[in-house]
Each structure stands twice: as C-alpha cells, then as structure tokens.
Design a protein around this motif. Structure first.
Motif, PDB file in Angstrom:
ATOM      1  N   GLY A   1       0.808  -1.219   0.000  1.00  0.00           N
ATOM      2  CA  GLY A   1       0.000   0.000   0.000  1.00  0.00           C
ATOM      3  C   GLY A   1       0.834   1.257   0.000  1.00  0.00           C
ATOM      4  N   ILE A   2       1.889   1.285   0.820  1.00  0.00           N
ATOM      5  CA  ILE A   2       2.744   2.471   0.896  1.00  0.00           C
ATOM      6  C   ILE A   2       3.470   2.689  -0.427  1.00  0.00           C
ATOM      7  CG2 ILE A   2       4.773   3.443   2.034  1.00  0.00           C
ATOM      8  CD1 ILE A   2       3.850   2.081   4.598  1.00  0.00           C
ATOM      9  N   SER A   3       3.967   1.598  -1.021  1.00  0.00           N
ATOM     10  CA  SER A   3       4.670   1.717  -2.314  1.00  0.00           C
ATOM     11  C   SER A   3       3.745   2.277  -3.377  1.00  0.00           C
ATOM     12  CB  SER A   3       5.206   0.347  -2.745  1.00  0.00           C
ATOM     13  OG  SER A   3       6.132  -0.152  -1.815  1.00  0.00           O
ATOM     14  N   PHE A   4       2.488   1.812  -3.392  1.00  0.00           N
ATOM     15  CA  PHE A   4       1.545   2.313  -4.392  1.00  0.00           C
ATOM     16  C   PHE A   4       1.303   3.805  -4.191  1.00  0.00           C
ATOM     17  CE2 PHE A   4      -2.679   3.514  -5.768  1.00  0.00           C
ATOM     18  CZ  PHE A   4      -2.698   3.042  -7.064  1.00  0.00           C
ATOM     19  N   ILE A   5       1.095   4.227  -2.944  1.00  0.00           N
ATOM     20  CA  ILE A   5       0.826   5.645  -2.670  1.00  0.00           C
ATOM     21  C   ILE A   5       2.007   6.509  -3.085  1.00  0.00           C
ATOM     22  CG2 ILE A   5       0.432   7.324  -0.829  1.00  0.00           C
ATOM     23  CD1 ILE A   5      -1.104   5.111   0.652  1.00  0.00           C
ATOM     24  N   ASN A   6       3.214   6.062  -2.763  1.00  0.00           N
ATOM     25  CA  ASN A   6       4.409   6.854  -3.077  1.00  0.00           C
ATOM     26  C   ASN A   6       4.660   6.966  -4.580  1.00  0.00           C
ATOM     27  OD1 ASN A   6       4.963   7.339  -0.382  1.00  0.00           O
ATOM     28  ND2 ASN A   6       6.264   5.530  -0.166  1.00  0.00           N
ATOM     29  N   SER A   7       4.272   5.929  -5.330  1.00  0.00           N
ATOM     30  CA  SER A   7       4.556   5.949  -6.770  1.00  0.00           C
ATOM     31  C   SER A   7       3.347   6.342  -7.621  1.00  0.00           C
ATOM     32  CB  SER A   7       5.043   4.557  -7.215  1.00  0.00           C
ATOM     33  OG  SER A   7       4.076   3.565  -6.917  1.00  0.00           O
ATOM     34  N   ASN A   8       2.167   6.430  -7.008  1.00  0.00           N
ATOM     35  CA  ASN A   8       0.956   6.773  -7.760  1.00  0.00           C
ATOM     36  C   ASN A   8       0.146   7.830  -7.016  1.00  0.00           C
ATOM     37  OD1 ASN A   8       0.765   4.469 -10.013  1.00  0.00           O
ATOM     38  ND2 ASN A   8       1.403   3.512  -8.096  1.00  0.00           N
ATOM     39  N   SER A   9       0.799   8.898  -6.642  1.00  0.00           N
ATOM     40  CA  SER A   9       0.108   9.944  -5.883  1.00  0.00           C
ATOM     41  C   SER A   9      -1.007  10.596  -6.681  1.00  0.00           C
ATOM     42  CB  SER A   9       1.109  11.011  -5.436  1.00  0.00           C
ATOM     43  OG  SER A   9       1.792  11.557  -6.563  1.00  0.00           O
ATOM     44  N   HIS A  10      -0.968  10.477  -8.014  1.00  0.00           N
ATOM     45  CA  HIS A  10      -2.003  11.084  -8.846  1.00  0.00           C
ATOM     46  C   HIS A  10      -3.310  10.289  -8.798  1.00  0.00           C
ATOM     47  CE1 HIS A  10      -0.020   7.987 -11.271  1.00  0.00           C
ATOM     48  NE2 HIS A  10      -1.172   7.863 -11.923  1.00  0.00           N
ATOM     49  N   ASP A  11      -3.229   8.997  -8.416  1.00  0.00           N
ATOM     50  CA  ASP A  11      -4.410   8.141  -8.367  1.00  0.00           C
ATOM     51  C   ASP A  11      -5.076   8.310  -6.994  1.00  0.00           C
ATOM     52  OD1 ASP A  11      -6.339   6.210  -8.489  1.00  0.00           O
ATOM     53  OD2 ASP A  11      -5.031   4.641  -9.291  1.00  0.00           O
ATOM     54  N   THR A  12      -5.898   9.333  -6.874  1.00  0.00           N
ATOM     55  CA  THR A  12      -6.471   9.682  -5.576  1.00  0.00           C
ATOM     56  C   THR A  12      -7.349   8.574  -5.018  1.00  0.00           C
ATOM     57  OG1 THR A  12      -6.461  12.002  -6.234  1.00  0.00           O
ATOM     58  CG2 THR A  12      -7.791  11.412  -4.326  1.00  0.00           C
TER      59      THR A  12
ATOM     60  N   ALA B   1       5.054   5.410   9.450  1.00  0.00           N
ATOM     61  CA  ALA B   1       4.599   5.374   8.056  1.00  0.00           C
ATOM     62  C   ALA B   1       3.204   5.978   7.920  1.00  0.00           C
ATOM     63  CB  ALA B   1       4.603   3.931   7.552  1.00  0.00           C
ATOM     64  N   LEU B   2       2.306   5.633   8.828  1.00  0.00           N
ATOM     65  CA  LEU B   2       0.954   6.180   8.784  1.00  0.00           C
ATOM     66  C   LEU B   2       0.945   7.677   9.033  1.00  0.00           C
ATOM     67  CD1 LEU B   2      -1.221   3.469  10.547  1.00  0.00           C
ATOM     68  CD2 LEU B   2      -1.661   4.473   8.316  1.00  0.00           C
ATOM     69  N   HIS B   3       1.761   8.131   9.974  1.00  0.00           N
ATOM     70  CA  HIS B   3       1.811   9.570  10.253  1.00  0.00           C
ATOM     71  C   HIS B   3       2.295  10.337   9.029  1.00  0.00           C
ATOM     72  CE1 HIS B   3       3.516  13.351  11.826  1.00  0.00           C
ATOM     73  NE2 HIS B   3       2.489  13.294  12.630  1.00  0.00           N
ATOM     74  N   ASP B   4       3.247   9.761   8.315  1.00  0.00           N
ATOM     75  CA  ASP B   4       3.737  10.401   7.093  1.00  0.00           C
ATOM     76  C   ASP B   4       2.657  10.403   6.017  1.00  0.00           C
ATOM     77  OD1 ASP B   4       5.868  11.578   5.505  1.00  0.00           O
ATOM     78  OD2 ASP B   4       5.849   9.703   4.376  1.00  0.00           O
ATOM     79  N   LEU B   5       1.897   9.300   5.920  1.00  0.00           N
ATOM     80  CA  LEU B   5       0.827   9.230   4.921  1.00  0.00           C
ATOM     81  C   LEU B   5      -0.319  10.176   5.243  1.00  0.00           C
ATOM     82  CD1 LEU B   5       0.507   5.392   4.233  1.00  0.00           C
ATOM     83  CD2 LEU B   5       1.630   7.107   2.813  1.00  0.00           C
ATOM     84  N   SER B   6      -0.539  10.449   6.533  1.00  0.00           N
ATOM     85  CA  SER B   6      -1.674  11.291   6.925  1.00  0.00           C
ATOM     86  C   SER B   6      -1.567  12.703   6.376  1.00  0.00           C
ATOM     87  CB  SER B   6      -1.779  11.340   8.454  1.00  0.00           C
ATOM     88  OG  SER B   6      -0.671  12.001   9.028  1.00  0.00           O
ATOM     89  N   THR B   7      -0.360  13.131   6.034  1.00  0.00           N
ATOM     90  CA  THR B   7      -0.187  14.466   5.453  1.00  0.00           C
ATOM     91  C   THR B   7      -0.619  14.512   3.995  1.00  0.00           C
ATOM     92  OG1 THR B   7       2.112  13.975   4.839  1.00  0.00           O
ATOM     93  CG2 THR B   7       1.729  14.939   7.019  1.00  0.00           C
ATOM     94  N   ARG B   8      -0.771  13.310   3.393  1.00  0.00           N
ATOM     95  CA  ARG B   8      -1.121  13.254   1.961  1.00  0.00           C
ATOM     96  C   ARG B   8      -2.441  12.555   1.691  1.00  0.00           C
ATOM     97  NH1 ARG B   8       3.700  10.105  -0.386  1.00  0.00           N
ATOM     98  NH2 ARG B   8       3.876   9.328   1.749  1.00  0.00           N
ATOM     99  N   ILE B   9      -2.857  11.668   2.595  1.00  0.00           N
ATOM    100  CA  ILE B   9      -4.051  10.861   2.380  1.00  0.00           C
ATOM    101  C   ILE B   9      -5.110  11.249   3.401  1.00  0.00           C
ATOM    102  CG2 ILE B   9      -4.968   8.538   2.176  1.00  0.00           C
ATOM    103  CD1 ILE B   9      -2.840   9.228   0.117  1.00  0.00           C
ATOM    104  N   ALA B  10      -6.260  11.712   2.910  1.00  0.00           N
ATOM    105  CA  ALA B  10      -7.304  12.208   3.808  1.00  0.00           C
ATOM    106  C   ALA B  10      -7.944  11.101   4.624  1.00  0.00           C
ATOM    107  CB  ALA B  10      -8.375  12.939   2.993  1.00  0.00           C
ATOM    108  N   THR B  11      -7.896   9.858   4.127  1.00  0.00           N
ATOM    109  CA  THR B  11      -8.571   8.766   4.827  1.00  0.00           C
ATOM    110  C   THR B  11      -7.796   8.260   6.038  1.00  0.00           C
ATOM    111  OG1 THR B  11      -7.553   7.227   3.248  1.00  0.00           O
ATOM    112  CG2 THR B  11      -9.818   7.956   2.801  1.00  0.00           C
TER     113      THR B  11
END
Length: 486
Positions: A90-101, A142-152
């Motif tokens: 999941g983290i790899s997908f988010i980091n490489s596909n940030s355009h796919d909201t 990892a989740l704290h870092d994702l929270s700045t980019r992912i609203a969910t």
C-alpha cells in the motif's frame, strides 16, 4: 474473486443473526472457534487476490479487523505475514501513484486497518516483544507520514491507538524504544525525522506514565541535543514539529520540566530567533513559524512562572529577538547612519530574508506575550505563592505583600531593556502601520509595569535619537494608554 465476495457476504450474515439463533446452532461459546476459522479463510484468500485489486483487499482487511476486535487476546494469535506484507504494498503504491487519488485513499485505509490489526494481535514469541514494538513504531511513523497526503488516514485515531498500546509495554521495552527514537531523531537535521519525533512525543506524553525519572533524563538529553544541533536543521516543517513537541510536553507533562530543561528550552528559543539559528531550504510561511514560536513562549510564561525567578534575563532576551521579525529593514543607502547600524547590529533571525516581515497578526501575538509577561493571570500567582512564602525569610512582612507584587518587582529590573530594544528597533527599522498599531497595546502594558526609576533607567540607556522615540511613545501612553482616574 467470486468466492471472495461470497465469503464477505457470508461473514456479514454471520454477524447479522441474533444471539438466540446462535444458541440454537451451537451456542455463543463456540463463536470464537467459528471466527478463528473464518479468519484463516480470509487470510488464505488474501494470497490469491490480485495485488492491484485494492477494493477487494480493503474488504478483506476490514473483515479481519472486525473479527480481531471480537476475539479475546488468546484467540487472536499472531497477525499472518500475508496481511503485514500489504502494508509495504500500500505504501509503495501511494508513493509511486500519488495522482491516483481513489486508489491512494483505499491504500491508506488498508494500511491503517492493518495497523489496528497489528495492535490487537500477539507477538510470535515472548522474546519478540521488542521486535513487535519496533514494528508498531515503524507502522505508526509510516501512517503519520501518509496522513499528510491521504485524507482517509486518521492521524488523531492512530496516535491514540499507539499511546494506548504503549501503556502495556514493560519498562524495558519502553526504555529501549524511547532510546532508539532519541538516537534516530536527535540531533534533528531533515524532515524525514519529523515522524519519529511525533512518535517520541506520543511516548513521552502518555497519561499516567510510570517512567518519570527515565523521562526527565531523556527530556534533558533532547534539549541539549537540539541546542547543539540547531544550526543543522534545514527543514521548516521539522522545526515546527520540534516546537510542537515542546509545547505538547509543556502542556501534558509539566512535571517533566525541571529548571535545567527550562533553561535549555529558553536557550533553544533564543538561538532560533537569532542569526545563530536555523536557515531553511524548503518553502515556508514565516507567519506560521513565528506564531509557533509565540505559542511555545506563551505556554512557558503562563504555566512556568515559578521558573521565571532568576531567569527573567532569558525571557527578555527572547522577547527582544521576537521583536525583529516584525520589522522591515530600510532600503540600503537611505541613511548612512542607519545602514551602518544595520550592518553592525543585524539582529533578525536567520530564517528571515532581507526584506521579509511578519504580518499584523503576529504583532498581536507579540502583544499578548508582553501582557502575559507583565500581567499574567491570577492562577499563575496563586500557583507560585507557596514557593514565595517558603523561600522568603521575612515572614512577618509577607502578609503585606502579594505574590503578584513580588513577581512584578523581580520583573521590573529587566523589563526596561525590552523597552530599550523597541526604541532602537523603531530607529533602525520600519514597522508596517498595522503592525505598529497591533504592537501599541503591548508597549502600553510594558509602560504600566514600570515605575519612575525603571523609566529613568530605560531613558539613560538610549542615545539621543532613540530617546526621542522613547519620549514620543511615552507621551502617547500618557495620552491614550494610561488609565486616568476621573
């Protein structure tokens, strides 16, 4: 995929039937066994699901999460590696596909759900408790870092879950994890450390922590490391995260703040607002930085007035430094005397550009700081009264003197030099009209706290040009700011 959907439908029906029906088919006592069996099937299906089918994976993970929440600790067991592997996917997908909201938000939900599952599960073996705690910290970061980019990703919820789980750690595990986080985080240099600082903040601010002596030592070490490594901080976001950590500790764990920590924190703030402070390479809002500094300073003034006695010089120095981000340097060549003065006495913080200045909202925050210093709330005086009574040898005269009066007399020896700094700042720099208007109330409060002797000291410390500014400010105070009895 059809079998997976059937499994989900069957799982939902299982939890929809009533308790009376469960008794007929075998009783509530056999439900854990049935749930464990369903859990095993779900984990088995996970290995067959296409890695790109995040919707199906989310459904399976949520089903697992509900099962784990209903099982007792003995029935839960360990979390299979099949499930944990989807964190990295999941983290790899988010980091490489940030355009796919759409899929990024689903992946964020998956990672968060697996984090909750991991907190509910048990370690593989007793000696794996430290490794499991390290993994929990890694997933939290990892989740704290994702929270700045992912609203969910709900940052507040994962913080609460993390703290609740950390309460069950033994003293050994707790100490090892805090030591590792301190080693990773300090001296802080780049933004990648911000999430580790957030994890450390959560651990040292757990309610009812039993590791008081250990934490006092670590807080002292952190303060020393930050003072020594301040010049290496190049990320404004990291710097704000450090300020937030300090403010959280000051508010939630005030008992950890010793006189030494108070001194080191004051030095850190003084250096941060001077030419010796950090210079940031990323984009940042100077108002946000300034307000964060004011917020920490305000917490110190309001909650730790007991430490101000003997340390007014540090607080005054900090307020002097905070005055200059509100100023606008005058154009070079406009006045030779001013130009030379700016070159010799350049006092603005390193993170300010040559022409940048904070807005009027920051000047209002500065005025509140001045009021907090000169006229703190009655609660602060009440909290410090016992200490004043205990430290004073003249017990017979104390009934005639309030705690507020004692503190005012201690402040009056240092406050004139804040007024002197304001006069020289007005002489060498410009103030935006709105900024100067917002500062007025703070300057009037400062005049209120000074007696005639202190005013004479301030006047004597000024040169001829600055004395004229002092006279104008004092005349305005007498006309508009001073209370007159009718």
């Amino acid at each position: 995929m059809q079998s997976v959907e059937k499994l989900n439908i069957g799982y939902l029906r299982l939890f929809a039937i009533s308790s009376s029906f469960l008794e007929k088919i075998g009783g509530l006592d056999v439900l854990p066994g049935r749930l464990v069996a369903v859990r095993g099937k779900i984990v088995g299906y996970m290995s067959t699901v296409n890695k790109d089918d995040f919707v199906a994976m989310r459904s399976l993970v949520f089903s697992l999460s509900e099962i784990y929440s209903l099982l007792d600790s003995k029935s839960r067991g360990t979390l299979p590696t099949t499930v944990l592997s989807h964190v990295s996917i999941g983290i790899s997908f988010i980091n490489s596909n940030s355009h796919d909201t759409f899929n990024s938000e689903i992946c964020g939900e998956i990672v968060q759900a697996i984090f909750e599952l991991f907190l509910l599960s048990s370690p593989h073996k007793a000696h794996d408790e430290l490794t499991r705690a390290q993994h929990i910290v890694s997933y939290f970061v990892a989740l704290h870092d994702l929270s700045t980019r992912i609203a969910t990703v709900d940052c507040k919820m994962i913080r609460e879950l993390f703290q609740e789980n950390a309460k069950s750690w033994s003293a050994y595990i707790y100490g090892e994890i805090v030591d590792e986080l301190v080693h990773i985080s300090y001296p802080a240099t780049d933004y990648s450390q911000a999430s580790y600082i957030e994890a450390l903040t959560c651990l040292i601010t757990i309610d009812g922590s039993e590791h008081y002596a250990f934490l006092v030592k670590k807080i002292s070490l952190i303060c020393c490391s930050l003072v020594l490594g301040l010049g290496k901080i190049t990320s404004s976001k990291l710097f704000i995260k450090i300020l937030h950590m300090f403010e959280t500790v000051l508010k939630k764990q005030p008992s950890l703040v010793s006189p030494f920590v108070f001194e080191q924190l004051s030095v850190f703030l003084i250096l941060s607002t001077s030419r010796s402070g950090p210079s940031f390479i990323d984009e940042y809002d100077i108002d946000e930085l300034y307000l964060s500094l004011c917020s920490v300073t305000s917490t110190i003034l309001l909650s730790f007035s007991k430490f101000l006695r003997g340390h007014h010089n540090l607080v005054i120095r900090l307020l002097q430094n905070l005055l200059y981000p509100l100023c606008v340097p005058r154009p070079i060549g406009s006045n030779k005397r001013i130009e030379k003065s700016i070159q010799n006495h350049w006092k603005r913080a390193a993170w300010l550009s040559r022409t940048a200045a904070c807005s009027a909202s920051c000047a209002l925050a500065y005025s509140r700081l001045t009021s907090n210093l000169c006229e703190p709330p009655a609660r602060s005086w009440k909290d410090s009264r016992k200490r004043i009574l205990a430290d004073s040898s003249e017990t017979s005269s104390l009934p005639l003197s309030s705690a507020a009066g004692v503190a005012r007399r201690a402040l009056s020896k240092h406050a004139p030099y804040l007024l002197v700094e304001y006069c020289y700042a007005s002489l060498h720099y410009n103030f935006d009209p709105d900024t100067r208007h917002a500062l007025t109330q703070g300057i009037y409060t400062l005049f209120d706290s000074l007696g005639q002797n202190e005013l004479k000291i301030a006047n004597a410390a000024l040169d001829v040009a600055a004395r004229a500014i002092f006279k104008t400010a004092y005349d305005d105070y007498l006309k508009f700011g001073k209370w007159h009895e009718i």
